[in-house]
Design a protein around this motif. Structure first.
Motif, mmCIF file in Angstrom:
data_model
loop_
_atom_site.group_PDB
_atom_site.id
_atom_site.type_symbol
_atom_site.label_atom_id
_atom_site.label_comp_id
_atom_site.label_asym_id
_atom_site.label_seq_id
_atom_site.Cartn_x
_atom_site.Cartn_y
_atom_site.Cartn_z
ATOM 1 N N SER A 39 0.804 -1.224 0.000
ATOM 2 C CA SER A 39 0.000 0.000 0.000
ATOM 3 C C SER A 39 0.837 1.275 0.000
ATOM 4 O O SER A 39 0.290 2.363 -0.049
ATOM 5 C CB SER A 39 -0.944 0.004 1.203
ATOM 6 O OG SER A 39 -0.190 -0.036 2.407
ATOM 7 N N GLY A 40 2.151 1.159 0.037
ATOM 8 C CA GLY A 40 3.021 2.336 0.024
ATOM 9 C C GLY A 40 3.058 2.995 -1.344
ATOM 10 O O GLY A 40 2.817 2.343 -2.370
ATOM 11 N N PRO A 41 3.364 4.297 -1.397
ATOM 12 C CA PRO A 41 3.337 5.026 -2.665
ATOM 13 C C PRO A 41 4.328 4.498 -3.702
ATOM 14 O O PRO A 41 4.074 4.588 -4.897
ATOM 15 C CB PRO A 41 3.672 6.468 -2.268
ATOM 16 C CG PRO A 41 4.262 6.388 -0.911
ATOM 17 C CD PRO A 41 3.749 5.142 -0.267
ATOM 18 N N GLY A 42 5.433 3.903 -3.292
ATOM 19 C CA GLY A 42 6.414 3.391 -4.246
ATOM 20 C C GLY A 42 6.348 1.894 -4.452
ATOM 21 O O GLY A 42 7.199 1.325 -5.138
ATOM 22 N N ASP A 43 5.328 1.232 -3.888
ATOM 23 C CA ASP A 43 5.234 -0.222 -3.987
ATOM 24 C C ASP A 43 4.725 -0.644 -5.360
ATOM 25 O O ASP A 43 3.660 -0.208 -5.798
ATOM 26 C CB ASP A 43 4.306 -0.786 -2.910
ATOM 27 C CG ASP A 43 4.890 -0.659 -1.517
ATOM 28 O OD1 ASP A 43 6.114 -0.465 -1.396
ATOM 29 O OD2 ASP A 43 4.125 -0.755 -0.550
ATOM 30 N N ALA A 44 5.500 -1.495 -6.021
ATOM 31 C CA ALA A 44 5.113 -2.003 -7.339
ATOM 32 C C ALA A 44 4.289 -3.281 -7.180
ATOM 33 O O ALA A 44 4.468 -4.026 -6.209
ATOM 34 C CB ALA A 44 6.360 -2.297 -8.163
ATOM 35 N N TYR A 103 5.885 -12.228 7.207
ATOM 36 C CA TYR A 103 4.594 -11.665 6.821
ATOM 37 C C TYR A 103 3.444 -12.472 7.419
ATOM 38 O O TYR A 103 3.465 -13.700 7.415
ATOM 39 C CB TYR A 103 4.425 -11.674 5.291
ATOM 40 C CG TYR A 103 5.459 -10.854 4.586
ATOM 41 C CD1 TYR A 103 5.277 -9.490 4.394
ATOM 42 C CD2 TYR A 103 6.628 -11.437 4.117
ATOM 43 C CE1 TYR A 103 6.229 -8.729 3.754
ATOM 44 C CE2 TYR A 103 7.593 -10.675 3.466
ATOM 45 C CZ TYR A 103 7.393 -9.332 3.287
ATOM 46 O OH TYR A 103 8.334 -8.580 2.652
ATOM 47 N N LEU A 104 2.442 -11.767 7.901
ATOM 48 C CA LEU A 104 1.179 -12.367 8.310
ATOM 49 C C LEU A 104 0.170 -12.009 7.226
ATOM 50 O O LEU A 104 0.016 -10.829 6.881
ATOM 51 C CB LEU A 104 0.718 -11.802 9.656
ATOM 52 C CG LEU A 104 -0.692 -12.192 10.097
ATOM 53 C CD1 LEU A 104 -0.783 -13.697 10.340
ATOM 54 C CD2 LEU A 104 -1.082 -11.418 11.344
ATOM 55 N N VAL A 105 -0.484 -13.028 6.648
ATOM 56 C CA VAL A 105 -1.476 -12.807 5.596
ATOM 57 C C VAL A 105 -2.776 -13.481 6.015
ATOM 58 O O VAL A 105 -2.764 -14.640 6.425
ATOM 59 C CB VAL A 105 -1.025 -13.386 4.235
ATOM 60 C CG1 VAL A 105 -1.964 -12.923 3.124
ATOM 61 C CG2 VAL A 105 0.415 -13.028 3.916
ATOM 62 N N GLY A 124 7.950 -4.104 10.560
ATOM 63 C CA GLY A 124 7.805 -2.724 10.112
ATOM 64 C C GLY A 124 6.335 -2.408 9.883
ATOM 65 O O GLY A 124 5.452 -3.158 10.266
ATOM 66 N N SER A 125 6.095 -1.293 9.218
ATOM 67 C CA SER A 125 4.716 -0.843 9.018
ATOM 68 C C SER A 125 4.182 -1.164 7.629
ATOM 69 O O SER A 125 3.075 -0.751 7.292
ATOM 70 C CB SER A 125 4.630 0.663 9.283
ATOM 71 O OG SER A 125 5.486 1.348 8.380
#
Length: 135
Positions: A39-44, A103-105, A124-125
């Motif tokens: 969900s980050g602005p630079g996440d592809a 990761y927790l999914v 991290g966030s």
């Protein structure tokens, strides 16, 4: 750093399940095509494949991302139409491998048979969404 017990408790709260894994009537075993994005602005966006195999009352999970040539391994528990997995790198160690969960999914089964999920990075966030579609 949160412990595995903390994350299992979090999954229990999210899914309404008791902390101990219990038998689920639904079987999520299968081969899936994975698509997701942070969900980050630079996440592809990313894609790959996932294999989910029943192992007693829980699941073994392996996902491959060809863009980074990396396989993530993990374990999962199910409750009804919800599958929660803790996934990351498998490292060599004293007991034929040490699991480093990253990761927790948490996935929810959709009417078309796909699994729609949200994930969070444990150190991290970072967070995002991911869909697994049966092959």
């Amino acid at each position: 750093l949160p412990t595995l017990a903390f994350w299992i408790s979090a999954v229990a709260v999210l899914t309404g399940a008791p902390a101990a894994a219990e038998e689920s009537a639904r079987d999520f075993t299968g081969e899936y095509v994975m698509n997701g994005q942070g969900s980050g602005p630079g996440d592809a966006p990313y894609s790959g494949t996932c294999s989910i195999k029943r192992d007693g009352t829980n699941y073994q999970v392996s996902c491959f991302n060809p863009a980074v040539r990396h396989t993530y391994s993990g374990r999962g528990i199910a409750n009804g139409d919800t599958l929660a997995i803790f996934i990351g790198d498998r490292l060599q160690g004293d007991h034929n491998g040490v699991f480093l969960g990253e990761y927790l999914v948490v996935y929810r089964l959709q009417s078309d048979g796909s699994l729609s999920g949200s994930w969070v990075y444990t150190n991290g966030s970072d967070e995002g969404s991911e869909t697994l579609r049966p092959k």
